[in-house]
Motif scaffolding. Sequence first.
Motif, PDB file in Angstrom:
ATOM      1  N   GLU A 159       0.826  -1.222   0.000  1.00 17.61           N
ATOM      2  CA  GLU A 159       0.000   0.000   0.000  1.00 17.61           C
ATOM      3  C   GLU A 159       0.852   1.260   0.000  1.00 17.61           C
ATOM      4  OE1 GLU A 159       0.572  -1.948   2.460  1.00 17.61           O
ATOM      5  OE2 GLU A 159       0.711  -0.845   4.345  1.00 17.61           O
ATOM      6  N   GLN A 160       2.137   1.121   0.311  1.00 18.93           N
ATOM      7  CA  GLN A 160       3.054   2.265   0.260  1.00 18.93           C
ATOM      8  C   GLN A 160       3.927   2.182  -0.986  1.00 18.93           C
ATOM      9  OE1 GLN A 160       3.546   4.728   2.655  1.00 18.93           O
ATOM     10  NE2 GLN A 160       2.228   3.977   4.295  1.00 18.93           N
ATOM     11  N   ASP A 161       3.654   1.164  -1.790  1.00 19.91           N
ATOM     12  CA  ASP A 161       4.477   0.914  -2.975  1.00 19.91           C
ATOM     13  C   ASP A 161       5.955   0.795  -2.564  1.00 19.91           C
ATOM     14  OD1 ASP A 161       5.142   0.524  -5.616  1.00 19.91           O
ATOM     15  OD2 ASP A 161       5.321   2.673  -6.059  1.00 19.91           O
ATOM     16  N   TRP A 162       6.187   0.046  -1.517  1.00 20.29           N
ATOM     17  CA  TRP A 162       7.533  -0.065  -0.945  1.00 20.29           C
ATOM     18  C   TRP A 162       7.896  -1.548  -0.761  1.00 20.29           C
ATOM     19  CZ3 TRP A 162      10.685   4.143   0.482  1.00 20.29           C
ATOM     20  CH2 TRP A 162      11.880   3.791   1.116  1.00 20.29           C
ATOM     21  N   ASP A 163       8.991  -1.974  -1.371  1.00 20.06           N
ATOM     22  CA  ASP A 163       9.428  -3.356  -1.192  1.00 20.06           C
ATOM     23  C   ASP A 163      10.945  -3.405  -1.154  1.00 20.06           C
ATOM     24  OD1 ASP A 163       9.873  -6.050  -1.111  1.00 20.06           O
ATOM     25  OD2 ASP A 163       9.196  -6.447  -3.161  1.00 20.06           O
ATOM     26  N   ASP A 164      11.489  -3.557   0.049  1.00 23.27           N
ATOM     27  CA  ASP A 164      12.950  -3.602   0.191  1.00 23.27           C
ATOM     28  C   ASP A 164      13.540  -4.896  -0.358  1.00 23.27           C
ATOM     29  OD1 ASP A 164      13.453  -1.126   1.423  1.00 23.27           O
ATOM     30  OD2 ASP A 164      12.665  -1.898   3.313  1.00 23.27           O
ATOM     31  N   PHE A 165      12.726  -5.927  -0.461  1.00 22.88           N
ATOM     32  CA  PHE A 165      13.276  -7.247  -0.793  1.00 22.88           C
ATOM     33  C   PHE A 165      13.375  -7.494  -2.298  1.00 22.88           C
ATOM     34  CE2 PHE A 165      11.389  -7.537   3.416  1.00 22.88           C
ATOM     35  CZ  PHE A 165      12.430  -8.068   4.148  1.00 22.88           C
ATOM     36  N   ALA A 280      19.232   2.779   1.306  1.00 20.93           N
ATOM     37  CA  ALA A 280      17.976   2.133   1.719  1.00 20.93           C
ATOM     38  C   ALA A 280      16.818   3.123   1.802  1.00 20.93           C
ATOM     39  CB  ALA A 280      18.163   1.452   3.063  1.00 20.93           C
ATOM     40  N   LYS A 281      17.132   4.408   1.614  1.00 24.36           N
ATOM     41  CA  LYS A 281      16.065   5.408   1.699  1.00 24.36           C
ATOM     42  C   LYS A 281      15.318   5.568   0.381  1.00 24.36           C
ATOM     43  CE  LYS A 281      17.550   8.141   5.552  1.00 24.36           C
ATOM     44  NZ  LYS A 281      17.571   9.495   6.098  1.00 24.36           N
ATOM     45  N   ARG A 282      15.708   4.752  -0.600  1.00 20.96           N
ATOM     46  CA  ARG A 282      15.081   4.883  -1.923  1.00 20.96           C
ATOM     47  C   ARG A 282      14.223   3.662  -2.227  1.00 20.96           C
ATOM     48  NH1 ARG A 282      18.808   7.652  -5.930  1.00 20.96           N
ATOM     49  NH2 ARG A 282      17.954   6.022  -7.262  1.00 20.96           N
ATOM     50  N   ARG A 283      13.154   3.939  -2.989  1.00 22.61           N
ATOM     51  CA  ARG A 283      12.253   2.843  -3.375  1.00 22.61           C
ATOM     52  C   ARG A 283      12.968   1.795  -4.210  1.00 22.61           C
ATOM     53  NH1 ARG A 283       7.681   6.434  -3.285  1.00 22.61           N
ATOM     54  NH2 ARG A 283       6.075   5.466  -1.979  1.00 22.61           N
ATOM     55  N   ASP A 284      14.005   2.230  -4.969  1.00 19.94           N
ATOM     56  CA  ASP A 284      14.670   1.261  -5.853  1.00 19.94           C
ATOM     57  C   ASP A 284      15.794   0.501  -5.140  1.00 19.94           C
ATOM     58  OD1 ASP A 284      16.580   3.207  -5.607  1.00 19.94           O
ATOM     59  OD2 ASP A 284      16.692   3.695  -7.748  1.00 19.94           O
ATOM     60  N   PHE A 285      15.873   0.652  -3.826  1.00 16.04           N
ATOM     61  CA  PHE A 285      16.865  -0.104  -3.052  1.00 16.04           C
ATOM     62  C   PHE A 285      16.686  -1.601  -3.321  1.00 16.04           C
ATOM     63  CE2 PHE A 285      17.534  -2.793   0.692  1.00 16.04           C
ATOM     64  CZ  PHE A 285      18.885  -2.575   0.936  1.00 16.04           C
ATOM     65  N   ARG A 286      17.820  -2.284  -3.428  1.00 21.32           N
ATOM     66  CA  ARG A 286      17.788  -3.745  -3.507  1.00 21.32           C
ATOM     67  C   ARG A 286      18.691  -4.297  -2.403  1.00 21.32           C
ATOM     68  NH1 ARG A 286      15.555  -5.509  -8.128  1.00 21.32           N
ATOM     69  NH2 ARG A 286      16.248  -7.624  -7.643  1.00 21.32           N
TER      70      ARG A 286
END
Length: 553
Positions: A159-165, A280-286
């Motif tokens: 729902e936040q369009d956020w996926d660290d994994f 890690a503060k970015r949505r495109d973090f992997r």
Amino acid sequence: MRTLLPVLCVLAACGTTDDVEEEFFELEDVTQEVSDLDAAARTIGEPQLAGAIRFLAHDLLEGRGVATRGDELARLYIQTEFETYGLEPGGVDGTWEQPVPIIGITSEVTKPFTVRSASGSITFEAPGDYTAEASRPTEVTAWGDAPIVFVGYGIHAPEQDWDDFKDTDLTGKVALVMNNDPDWDPDLFEGNTRLYYGRWSYKFEEAARRGAIGAIVIHTTPSAGYPFQVIQAGHGREQFWLPFDDSTPRLQLRTWCSDEAAKKICALGGKDLDELRASAKRRDFRPVVLGVSGELATANQVRELRSANVAGVLRGSDPALRDEVVVISAHFDHLGIGRPKRGDEIYNGALDNASGSAAMLNIARACAHLPNAPRRTLLFLAVTAEESGLLGSKYYARHPTFPRERIVGNFNIDGINIWGATTDISMIGYGKNSLTALAERVAARHGRELVPNPQVELGLFYRSDHFSFARIGVPAAYFKAGRDFLENVEGKRRVKQSYTAVRYHQPNDQFDDRWDLSGAVADTRLIFECLVEAANADAAPSWTPGDEFEKLR
Ligand SMILES: [Zn+2]
């Protein structure tokens, strides 16, 4: 006043004689009710609070550790109080208790945490650098040279369009994860308000769901909200769980490490932790494979224990509403006996939460003192094992003694104001449900102000027993001391603030005759009135539309 009002009404020519008479009786009724409420509220006083706190926090109760003699003594005391107030037993089979089965696991490090890379190895020391505890009830839990992967915040929030994994598979690996959730943008994870995603318990759960065998949460005081010593105090100590079910994925070991240790782990793999954190503060973090492996093993002693929640009931007076229940909860357990600090090994938990238990007891007595019971049924619930992961309330929520859909509201108390009277009183979960407006009205009647808890970054809504009720959809609210002291504002704020740094979860959280309970009396009376008002209102409490818990109701 009672005779004057109808006269005024006649003077104002507000209706026929019949109307006036009717109004007179209605007014008398209201006046009667108000004075009954006041009389009951006045049974809550400083000695009544102090006495209960002094008893529960006494060294003889040895810190009320789960399933200890102190636990039993606390329960006996609370049910004896309930009985003397004239409440009904609210436990199982006509008793005052709901037994809570608990699994205790004591882990001893048998292979210290060692990280290796092509360039060398470091062996860390517990609990100076890290803490470790088993996450499953087996004799041995271990990571054997498992690859360590930095996963940023370790959050998956569609729902936040956020996926660290992203699509990273963590099977057989150990996740190195930051605490907290993104807090720099008000539109992201509610800004600096900590959501459940920001809690360490979520980090461990999410890593396990992704197949990891371990997770290391990086401690920093700002991201945890408390110093590393709070975590160190738990190392080597027995950890408690509700009975394990096979359907939930589990880590082998869950650990915390200090910021310095985390930096060394990353550096051994040629990485810079601060740079990693920035990425890690970015949505495109992997996730970043650190090029280091970790070894750690513990031997575990597993035992089955029994504690119990203590429940007292005041049956509602309205035939139409008495099947609905409003709950007031406070945990009575604390950490028991643990690592000595300055020669003291008893973690008395006077503020946390002998004080909240005392407030709950005082409120129960005041409710029982009302000549007419409130319309809805009241459940006074002293829960066990809060300090061990909200286990008592979690168990109650899974096995409620009333039908779940009939439990309509929960007020929780965990720590009261021991610093002196304030004009404000704070609410954790402010705005989340209709209990906020209700408490605002009650506070206003006393010329006081209900305010949101300013420490939104601590995620306190997920850290005490009302959370267990919210998780089954029950609108819940948690009161905390205010900070607008009537006198010596700066001095009192400093002392209040120092509690977290100096006494929270330490042996010196002890009862002190110098505590100023004037604010606690006012707050406890106010919570008592909120409870009565929630029990008497025509409509049951409801979640604010769109709240994260609304869909669970
Ligand atoms: Zn507590």
